[in-house]
Design a protein around this motif. Sequence first.
Motif, mmCIF file in Angstrom:
data_model
loop_
_atom_site.group_PDB
_atom_site.id
_atom_site.type_symbol
_atom_site.label_atom_id
_atom_site.label_comp_id
_atom_site.label_asym_id
_atom_site.label_seq_id
_atom_site.Cartn_x
_atom_site.Cartn_y
_atom_site.Cartn_z
ATOM 1 N N ALA A 20 28.220 -16.305 83.506
ATOM 2 C CA ALA A 20 28.795 -14.952 83.489
ATOM 3 C C ALA A 20 28.861 -14.396 82.072
ATOM 4 O O ALA A 20 28.593 -13.225 81.850
ATOM 5 C CB ALA A 20 30.174 -14.960 84.135
ATOM 6 N N ALA A 49 39.296 -14.221 89.993
ATOM 7 C CA ALA A 49 38.616 -15.503 89.777
ATOM 8 C C ALA A 49 38.388 -15.727 88.289
ATOM 9 O O ALA A 49 38.670 -16.794 87.751
ATOM 10 C CB ALA A 49 37.289 -15.507 90.521
ATOM 11 N N LEU A 50 37.889 -14.696 87.631
ATOM 12 C CA LEU A 50 37.611 -14.792 86.200
ATOM 13 C C LEU A 50 38.882 -15.101 85.423
ATOM 14 O O LEU A 50 38.920 -15.967 84.558
ATOM 15 C CB LEU A 50 37.029 -13.456 85.732
ATOM 16 C CG LEU A 50 36.136 -13.479 84.517
ATOM 17 C CD1 LEU A 50 35.024 -14.465 84.715
ATOM 18 C CD2 LEU A 50 35.579 -12.098 84.285
ATOM 19 N N ILE A 95 35.172 -4.824 83.712
ATOM 20 C CA ILE A 95 36.243 -5.555 84.362
ATOM 21 C C ILE A 95 37.239 -6.133 83.370
ATOM 22 O O ILE A 95 38.351 -6.523 83.743
ATOM 23 C CB ILE A 95 35.592 -6.685 85.195
ATOM 24 C CG1 ILE A 95 36.169 -6.729 86.574
ATOM 25 C CG2 ILE A 95 35.745 -8.002 84.561
ATOM 26 C CD1 ILE A 95 35.510 -7.800 87.370
ATOM 27 N N LEU A 151 35.095 -6.020 95.144
ATOM 28 C CA LEU A 151 34.350 -6.895 94.234
ATOM 29 C C LEU A 151 35.089 -7.090 92.930
ATOM 30 O O LEU A 151 35.182 -8.195 92.403
ATOM 31 C CB LEU A 151 32.968 -6.297 93.925
ATOM 32 C CG LEU A 151 31.836 -6.682 94.865
ATOM 33 C CD1 LEU A 151 30.572 -5.983 94.424
ATOM 34 C CD2 LEU A 151 31.629 -8.181 94.835
ATOM 35 N N SER A 152 35.610 -6.001 92.402
ATOM 36 C CA SER A 152 36.248 -6.102 91.097
ATOM 37 C C SER A 152 37.527 -6.913 91.181
ATOM 38 O O SER A 152 37.871 -7.622 90.247
ATOM 39 C CB SER A 152 36.533 -4.718 90.502
ATOM 40 O OG SER A 152 37.581 -4.094 91.193
ATOM 41 N N LEU A 154 30.943 -3.207 86.988
ATOM 42 C CA LEU A 154 31.616 -4.503 86.906
ATOM 43 C C LEU A 154 31.713 -4.987 85.474
ATOM 44 O O LEU A 154 32.540 -5.823 85.144
ATOM 45 C CB LEU A 154 30.881 -5.548 87.769
ATOM 46 C CG LEU A 154 31.158 -5.440 89.262
ATOM 47 C CD1 LEU A 154 30.351 -6.445 90.039
ATOM 48 C CD2 LEU A 154 32.635 -5.624 89.528
ATOM 49 N N ILE A 197 38.191 -9.442 93.469
ATOM 50 C CA ILE A 197 37.853 -10.851 93.669
ATOM 51 C C ILE A 197 37.310 -11.439 92.375
ATOM 52 O O ILE A 197 37.779 -12.486 91.906
ATOM 53 C CB ILE A 197 36.784 -10.991 94.776
ATOM 54 C CG1 ILE A 197 37.356 -10.478 96.096
ATOM 55 C CG2 ILE A 197 36.342 -12.434 94.919
ATOM 56 C CD1 ILE A 197 36.344 -10.408 97.200
ATOM 57 N N PHE A 198 36.338 -10.769 91.828
ATOM 58 C CA PHE A 198 35.726 -11.244 90.609
ATOM 59 C C PHE A 198 36.743 -11.310 89.474
ATOM 60 O O PHE A 198 36.769 -12.266 88.705
ATOM 61 C CB PHE A 198 34.586 -10.285 90.249
ATOM 62 C CG PHE A 198 33.568 -10.858 89.329
ATOM 63 C CD1 PHE A 198 33.051 -10.099 88.296
ATOM 64 C CD2 PHE A 198 33.111 -12.164 89.484
ATOM 65 C CE1 PHE A 198 32.103 -10.617 87.438
ATOM 66 C CE2 PHE A 198 32.169 -12.692 88.629
ATOM 67 C CZ PHE A 198 31.679 -11.911 87.598
ATOM 68 N N GLY A 199 37.586 -10.287 89.381
ATOM 69 C CA GLY A 199 38.566 -10.225 88.299
ATOM 70 C C GLY A 199 39.571 -11.353 88.370
ATOM 71 O O GLY A 199 39.858 -12.016 87.370
#
Lengths: 277, 312, 443
Positions: free
Chosen positions: A21, B106-107, B184, B99-100, B181, B102-104
């Motif tokens: 990423a 998780a990140l 984010i 998406l933002s 994205l 979930i991804f956010g």
Amino acid sequence: MNPKTKKKVTKTIAHVFLIIASFFFIIPFIWMVSTSLKPLTQVFTYPPEWIPNPFQWKNYLDAMEYIPFFTYLNNTVIITLVSTLGVVISCPLVAYSFAKLEWKGRNVFFFITIAVMMIPGQVTMIPLFLIFNKLGWVGTPLPLIVPAFFGVPFYIFLLRQFFLGLPDDLRDAAKIDGAGEFRIYWQILLPLAKPAVLAVGLFQFMGSWTDFIGPLLYLTNETQYTLSLGLQQFQTQMGTEWGLMMAVSTMMTLPIIILFFFLQKTFIQGITFSGIK
Amino acid sequence: MAELSKATNTRPVNEVRKKKSFIKSNIHGWLFASPWIIGFLAFFAFPLIASIYFSFTTYSILKPGDFVGVQNYKELMQDDLFWKSIYNTIYFTIFYVPLSIIFGVALAMMLNMKVKGMAIYRTIFFLPTLVPHVALAVLWMWLLNPGFGLINGMLEIIGIQGPNWLGSETWSKPSLVLMSLWGIGQAVIIYLAGLGDIPNELYEAAEVDGANWWQKTRNVTIPLLTPVIFFNLVMGAIGAFQQFTLPYTMTQGQGTPANSLTFYVMYLYDNAFKYFQMGYASAMAWILFIIIMSLTAVIFITSNRWVHYQGK
Amino acid sequence: MLKKRFSKFRTISLLFVTIFTLALAGCTSDNTSSNAGSDSGSSSGDDVTEITFWHGATDIGLTALETMVKAFEEKNPHIKVNMVYTESSEGADQKLLTAVAGGNPPDVALFDRFKIGSWAAQDSLTDLTDMAETDGITKDLYYGYAWEEANYEGRLYGLPYSTDSRLLYYNKDHFEAAGLDPENPPKTIQELEVAAEKLTKKNGNRFEQIGLIPWYGQGWLYGWGWSFGGDFFDEESGLVTADDPKIVEALQWMTDFGKKYNVEDIAGFESSAGTAAMDPFILGQISMKVDGNWTISAIEKYKPDLNYGVTPIPTPTGTDFTTWSGGIGIVIPKGAKNVEAAWEFVKYFGTQEGQEVYFAELPGDLSVIPEVNENLGRGDNPILKQFIDILPNSNSRPVIPEGQLLWNELVTATENSTRENGTPQENLEKATETVNKALEKYK
């Protein structure tokens, strides 16, 4: 699998994901820096060359001559620092009142606060300009600074969420000890919300630092202009001076990166309540 | 008997005390909130009321125009581009916001690990938010280039012929979702701050109970992150609905190809500043308000079920 | 109890101090910012009037402007020009709009002539007709279309100063290699199609070399529409006529062209196209394109040895060549404080003297006054000369209150047609309807 190995596996997976990423996330920045060191003819070559050859440091010097860099920098710093101060003072105070204090009209007013953000700025921009015009503030940086001291809905909402997450027992305990409202806020709960307040400060810093439309509308003298306005001056009739523009952009990001790098430790600070109890 | 009299004697005193503290807490509440009350009245109330008024007129910024009642709203219902822009905007929001989040999250969880060098990772994810929009737009156009862009280059390696991302009506919006994205970083910081407020003792207690990573996440992390997730959900929706700068810069205001990237606020902007129809644009703004408000109200109402505030 | 009162007291006093300091800051900066541009223009003891001048020029354009301003100030010692850079794209509109709406606009501003019609319709530009008449400035000084673009409903609202035009660029080396005569470029649409076919080398979906993309570069529908003999606006009725049969023909031709070479593949080529040094014409990826005179300096900068030529845009008949032009003008926004002094400046920049000084610094640009172009020897460059020669036959976009709307609608119609979302006839009818409906409110 014993817990220790499991932990290692999880960490490795996370690392791999992070590396992949990061690769994507770092591209814009690398492109920006790489472009800032290239002559214009090399910026859009195919196949893309990520490493400039040679490194044209001259771009940085040229950029600082092309626009009155230090004047713009000075103006940007002042506007950014003062407005950040304003936000950090006013927003936690207001957020606290929404989160922890009971007062008539609180919920309605909170909903209005959020509602305010749902109207696109493009339609409120003109009446707002007229207000500032009437106040005589057009042609000064005041419209960019003063409203910060009176609360910004986005930050108020954010901080309210954080304050709601802090236990009420702390407040109750302090009250029994005879502390006044402001004291409870200032000495007990505000420090606990430090990560959030710092985040708000960082966001305002970034927002103000890169704000374009505000300075465009309200500053009418080139000596007051900010760096973001200066960036526009690299878009000439002949096309954009990408090298010089990216040089200024890179320089603009440095203070934020430094600020962020040092602040981000506080974001992950865990808290324990044992000391307070 | 004695007890009864005690009760009747203390009640008036209690009531007085309650009233006093009620008034006092009101005063405190208003006082703390006063900067924003003043700020709202000074900088927001008038513009908001003015724009509602404008939506009922043919105000053009330069001319006050005539009062036309609900005509603007009626015309909007017949306006094809209006409906297209709503479609584009909703499409974008539906894909981007989940998406933002979930991804956010998780990140953020990964960036929260106590591992050496995490500071560098965190800074990396934050970097794109510092790059000026005009550079981001150009860079993405370059990356998404069907001929030599990095994205299609990589797809070719695994044998897929990548589409003409930004030139195709089907793929232009997904491209924009992907591009957005990149921004984010800001949300991730908020999640990190939220993670920071979760007391370690809770994790320790869970570990004592023998919870593994997933159980800890599900029972401690996520629930205590909900106030912040709630925030990012609401703000994410508001932001997505108001998407403007990036697509406008990329398509030079034209929403190409074939208006597939004409978002609601882009059309609003053109009406306000290019077509001299600020009244029409104001009507658009208030319709948007109703749409976002309804969505937010739903989020708020359901929030009682899924948002856990530690304090309560 | 005392503690509680004290804490309340602290809160209140904190608030008061903050408000008080801000008020103070507001007052003091009011005093110091009195010379912050817009509300200046006082006549001091020396009797010097200061006018504010908003522009979006940078780089060499800025140098040229500064030279001209200096010359003006020398000639008019009692007027001082305060130049303020206000950015040249989207933001400029908003800044000027808000300033006019707020009642404190600059005295003079550079202004895209294309917008004069719409702004004049909104009553936001000062009427210059009488002042121009008194000073003997008339249509005859300029290229016809430039003067027209600066007028709205018979009144003058700005003076033009720059202009441009569009021709068909073609790569002479490519022509030779394909067996075409480089000194005899296409004159009719037929010849154009034949040439395009010979010049195109396609490999699967990718174009190694593409002969022509009608809508690439400056190939807007305006150009082709006029070249096919159509008209976008009927002056008498005041109606837009984008669905003029000749314009439909032009769009149909463009659509068919797209079908023949496959629109998706062309779009792929277009997105791959670089800019500046990577421009496909410069790199030899595209053999012919419609573009403006400003490209000449770009070619000289990045590939001076490119063997190319220009020719008027082909028409169906091979005669009646035409083009279209835009350009910038100078306006005095409504509400400007120093109209007379502003007019002196506008007059200077808008007529020979000022333009000769200005354009002397910009060898690749064209003035709106034929005499100036002659005196400065613009015609010496054989390529540029062709751009100048066609100016008397050029068109400017219709001067209507909804110029931007018409532009956007034509773009939409072109894109939809070439992507086969509706026929050219349908799309152009829709565009015409939309714009004419919007024009109703000005009647």
